[in-house]
Design a protein around this motif. Structure first.
Motif, PDB file in Angstrom:
ATOM      1  N   VAL A  73      71.954 -45.618  65.903  1.00 57.44           N
ATOM      2  CA  VAL A  73      70.642 -45.276  66.476  1.00 57.44           C
ATOM      3  C   VAL A  73      70.165 -43.897  66.019  1.00 57.44           C
ATOM      4  O   VAL A  73      70.967 -43.005  65.747  1.00 57.44           O
ATOM      5  N   LEU A  74      68.840 -43.766  65.984  1.00 64.69           N
ATOM      6  CA  LEU A  74      68.218 -42.463  65.740  1.00 64.69           C
ATOM      7  C   LEU A  74      68.631 -41.506  66.865  1.00 64.69           C
ATOM      8  O   LEU A  74      68.727 -41.918  68.018  1.00 64.69           O
ATOM      9  N   ILE A  75      68.854 -40.264  66.532  1.00 66.57           N
ATOM     10  CA  ILE A  75      69.163 -39.256  67.546  1.00 66.57           C
ATOM     11  C   ILE A  75      67.858 -38.896  68.266  1.00 66.57           C
ATOM     12  O   ILE A  75      66.861 -38.566  67.615  1.00 66.57           O
ATOM     13  N   PRO A  76      67.811 -38.989  69.601  1.00 69.18           N
ATOM     14  CA  PRO A  76      66.572 -38.653  70.318  1.00 69.18           C
ATOM     15  C   PRO A  76      66.101 -37.229  69.979  1.00 69.18           C
ATOM     16  O   PRO A  76      66.910 -36.310  69.883  1.00 69.18           O
ATOM     17  N   ARG A  77      64.774 -37.089  69.781  1.00 67.31           N
ATOM     18  CA  ARG A  77      64.167 -35.797  69.434  1.00 67.31           C
ATOM     19  C   ARG A  77      63.311 -35.295  70.603  1.00 67.31           C
ATOM     20  O   ARG A  77      62.648 -36.111  71.262  1.00 67.31           O
ATOM     21  N   PRO A  78      63.257 -33.966  70.776  1.00 65.52           N
ATOM     22  CA  PRO A  78      62.361 -33.417  71.813  1.00 65.52           C
ATOM     23  C   PRO A  78      60.900 -33.831  71.586  1.00 65.52           C
ATOM     24  O   PRO A  78      60.158 -34.005  72.548  1.00 65.52           O
ATOM     25  N   SER A 117      55.710 -46.978  71.078  1.00 70.72           N
ATOM     26  CA  SER A 117      56.684 -47.120  69.994  1.00 70.72           C
ATOM     27  C   SER A 117      56.846 -45.810  69.234  1.00 70.72           C
ATOM     28  O   SER A 117      55.888 -45.074  69.032  1.00 70.72           O
ATOM     29  N   ASN A 118      58.096 -45.565  68.845  1.00 70.95           N
ATOM     30  CA  ASN A 118      58.409 -44.497  67.896  1.00 70.95           C
ATOM     31  C   ASN A 118      59.042 -45.203  66.700  1.00 70.95           C
ATOM     32  O   ASN A 118      60.254 -45.266  66.571  1.00 70.95           O
ATOM     33  N   PRO A 119      58.188 -45.780  65.828  1.00 69.47           N
ATOM     34  CA  PRO A 119      58.716 -46.615  64.738  1.00 69.47           C
ATOM     35  C   PRO A 119      59.192 -45.763  63.561  1.00 69.47           C
ATOM     36  O   PRO A 119      58.959 -44.551  63.544  1.00 69.47           O
ATOM     37  N   PRO A 120      59.865 -46.382  62.580  1.00 75.71           N
ATOM     38  CA  PRO A 120      60.227 -45.629  61.368  1.00 75.71           C
ATOM     39  C   PRO A 120      58.944 -45.281  60.609  1.00 75.71           C
ATOM     40  O   PRO A 120      58.250 -46.186  60.164  1.00 75.71           O
ATOM     41  N   TYR A 121      58.650 -43.986  60.482  1.00 71.94           N
ATOM     42  CA  TYR A 121      57.366 -43.611  59.885  1.00 71.94           C
ATOM     43  C   TYR A 121      57.483 -42.604  58.743  1.00 71.94           C
ATOM     44  O   TYR A 121      56.479 -42.091  58.266  1.00 71.94           O
ATOM     45  N   ILE A 122      58.703 -42.309  58.316  1.00 75.36           N
ATOM     46  CA  ILE A 122      58.843 -41.335  57.228  1.00 75.36           C
ATOM     47  C   ILE A 122      58.598 -42.030  55.883  1.00 75.36           C
ATOM     48  O   ILE A 122      59.119 -43.118  55.634  1.00 75.36           O
ATOM     49  N   ASP A 123      57.794 -41.400  55.035  1.00 78.37           N
ATOM     50  CA  ASP A 123      57.530 -41.893  53.683  1.00 78.37           C
ATOM     51  C   ASP A 123      58.859 -41.967  52.923  1.00 78.37           C
ATOM     52  O   ASP A 123      59.637 -41.015  52.944  1.00 78.37           O
ATOM     53  N   ASP A 129      70.702 -33.690  58.806  1.00 77.64           N
ATOM     54  CA  ASP A 129      71.131 -34.740  59.732  1.00 77.64           C
ATOM     55  C   ASP A 129      70.586 -36.123  59.361  1.00 77.64           C
ATOM     56  O   ASP A 129      71.228 -37.144  59.630  1.00 77.64           O
ATOM     57  N   LEU A 130      69.375 -36.174  58.768  1.00 77.58           N
ATOM     58  CA  LEU A 130      68.747 -37.467  58.487  1.00 77.58           C
ATOM     59  C   LEU A 130      69.592 -38.350  57.573  1.00 77.58           C
ATOM     60  O   LEU A 130      69.513 -39.579  57.639  1.00 77.58           O
ATOM     61  N   ARG A 131      70.445 -37.729  56.734  1.00 76.34           N
ATOM     62  CA  ARG A 131      71.311 -38.510  55.828  1.00 76.34           C
ATOM     63  C   ARG A 131      72.249 -39.422  56.600  1.00 76.34           C
ATOM     64  O   ARG A 131      72.759 -40.398  56.069  1.00 76.34           O
ATOM     65  N   GLY A 191      66.857 -47.470  58.382  1.00 74.67           N
ATOM     66  CA  GLY A 191      65.894 -48.416  58.954  1.00 74.67           C
ATOM     67  C   GLY A 191      65.194 -47.892  60.193  1.00 74.67           C
ATOM     68  O   GLY A 191      64.196 -48.462  60.625  1.00 74.67           O
ATOM     69  N   ALA A 192      65.721 -46.826  60.784  1.00 75.77           N
ATOM     70  CA  ALA A 192      65.069 -46.218  61.951  1.00 75.77           C
ATOM     71  C   ALA A 192      64.186 -45.043  61.534  1.00 75.77           C
ATOM     72  O   ALA A 192      63.449 -44.502  62.353  1.00 75.77           O
ATOM     73  N   LEU A 193      64.279 -44.650  60.266  1.00 75.38           N
ATOM     74  CA  LEU A 193      63.545 -43.468  59.794  1.00 75.38           C
ATOM     75  C   LEU A 193      62.352 -43.825  58.919  1.00 75.38           C
ATOM     76  O   LEU A 193      61.282 -43.237  59.050  1.00 75.38           O
ATOM     77  N   THR A 194      62.562 -44.778  57.990  1.00 79.01           N
ATOM     78  CA  THR A 194      61.514 -45.060  57.004  1.00 79.01           C
ATOM     79  C   THR A 194      61.264 -46.561  56.886  1.00 79.01           C
ATOM     80  O   THR A 194      62.171 -47.366  57.111  1.00 79.01           O
ATOM     81  N   LEU A 227      51.559 -44.424  69.986  1.00 78.63           N
ATOM     82  CA  LEU A 227      52.475 -44.447  68.844  1.00 78.63           C
ATOM     83  C   LEU A 227      52.861 -43.049  68.399  1.00 78.63           C
ATOM     84  O   LEU A 227      51.987 -42.201  68.145  1.00 78.63           O
ATOM     85  N   GLU A 228      54.175 -42.818  68.257  1.00 80.29           N
ATOM     86  CA  GLU A 228      54.605 -41.570  67.619  1.00 80.29           C
ATOM     87  C   GLU A 228      54.455 -41.730  66.108  1.00 80.29           C
ATOM     88  O   GLU A 228      54.609 -42.828  65.566  1.00 80.29           O
ATOM     89  N   HIS A 229      54.152 -40.612  65.428  1.00 83.32           N
ATOM     90  CA  HIS A 229      54.008 -40.654  63.965  1.00 83.32           C
ATOM     91  C   HIS A 229      54.276 -39.281  63.381  1.00 83.32           C
ATOM     92  O   HIS A 229      54.517 -38.315  64.111  1.00 83.32           O
TER      93      HIS A 229
HETATM   94  N1  GLN Z   1      60.789 -37.622  64.012  1.00 86.39           N
HETATM   95  C1  GLN Z   1      61.805 -38.057  63.094  1.00 86.39           C
HETATM   96  C2  GLN Z   1      61.963 -37.051  61.991  1.00 86.39           C
HETATM   97  O1  GLN Z   1      60.988 -36.598  61.436  1.00 86.39           O
HETATM   98  C3  GLN Z   1      61.490 -39.402  62.523  1.00 86.39           C
HETATM   99  C4  GLN Z   1      61.619 -40.457  63.511  1.00 86.39           C
HETATM  100  C5  GLN Z   1      60.937 -41.702  63.091  1.00 86.39           C
HETATM  101  O2  GLN Z   1      60.767 -42.026  61.925  1.00 86.39           O
HETATM  102  N2  GLN Z   1      60.519 -42.397  64.061  1.00 86.39           N
HETATM  103  O3  GLN Z   1      63.073 -36.692  61.677  1.00 86.39           O
END
Ligand code: GLN
Length: 268
Positions: free
Chosen positions: A82-87, A174-180, A190-192, A197-200, A228-230
């Motif tokens: 799982v993605l690590i929860p972010r503030p 939703s906080n979907p995978p939204y990174i290009d 940390d993202l590595r 699939g939870a990031l992009t 939506l988070e983005h």
């Molecule tokens: N907020 C995260 C980041 O930029 C990305 C999370 C996501 O894609 N939903 O590291």
């Protein structure tokens, strides 16, 4: 024998990370460190700390080493599933808490650790809360968090809204995978270690956001919110997608770092 302070200084880690890992070994809180940092560490403590420090030096996120991360004042179990929860995501939760109608049915898409629906249910016990994820491994973590924290949430495996087709909700978050996929941050820090699939979305970062905006229309009650988070640079694109899809009161909210972080609107 090195003191606790020396263990921290000589760890090769950032001071804060080293402190957190040492306190995890000691099963103590920060107040303890202030009074005891000149005491000698036992050999067992040194060995346990050295093992955790080596993992951190190899880049592993502190949250995965500890197996937990705080979100909205509660401790959530996390794993590399799982993605690590972010503030930043606390903004999405606050907006949802303020907008969910009394006794409403709400749903979180791509729930990961479950930090969003579990927090919503615990902050707003009047709500009926569902959460979806495509990953069974993520759902297992979310289930476990709901049980530990005592939150009644209905979890379903689903490719976005597919498993709840025909149902209508009073609010969708939703906080979907939204990174290009081309963003260099995916191969740094940390993202590595987080599930890609939870990031992009593997494309420009807007694919899942666009799909959710389109699919949500058939599943929102009249006047219900979609939130939506983005990414910091996706606010304008999200507002345009929302407007084209027929949403009203379309707007973007900024996070504590003053970046565009959540966009939303009401349908119908
Ligand atoms: N907020 C995260 C980041 O930029 C990305 C999370 C996501 O894609 N939903 O590291």
């Amino acid at each position: 024998m090195p003191t606790y302070r020396e263990l921290i200084i000589n760890s090769g880690l950032e001071r804060f990370d080293a402190q957190v890992l040492l306190l995890h070994v000691m099963q103590k809180n920060r107040a303890w460190l202030i009074g005891h940092d000149s005491e000698a560490a036992s050999e067992d403590q040194q060995a346990a700390f050295a093992a955790l420090a080596a993992r951190r030096r190899a880049g592993e996120p502190v949250a995965y080493i500890l197996g937990s991360r705080e979100f909205y004042g509660r401790e959530f179990q996390v794993s590399p599933a799982v993605l690590i929860p972010r503030p930043d995501t606390e903004l999405l939760v606050e907006l949802a808490i303020a907008r969910a109608p009394q006794a409403g049915h709400i749903i979180d898409l791509g729930t990961g650790s479950g930090c969003i629906p579990i927090t919503l249910k615990l902050e707003r016990p009047d709500l009926t809360v569902a959460a979806l994820d495509i990953s069974p491994a993520a759902l297992a973590v979310a289930h476990s968090n709901a049980a530990t924290l005592g939150a009644e949430v209905r979890f379903l495996q689903s490719d976005w809204l597919a498993a709840v087709a025909g149902e209508r909700f009073d609010l969708i978050v939703s906080n979907p995978p939204y990174i290009d996929a081309a963003d260099v941050h995916l191969s740094q820090g940390d993202l590595r270690f987080e599930p890609s699939g939870a990031l992009t979305d593997g494309h420009d970062g807007l694919q899942h956001l666009a799909h959710i905006i389109s699919a949500a229309r058939a599943q929102l009650k009249p006047g219900a919110w979609l939130l939506l988070e983005h990414g910091w640079d996706q606010g304008a694109a999200c507002r345009e997608l929302l407007q084209q899809a027929g949403f009203s009161e379309v707007q973007t909210w900024r996070d504590l770092g003053d970046n565009d972080r959540v966009s939303g609107g009401r349908y119908g």
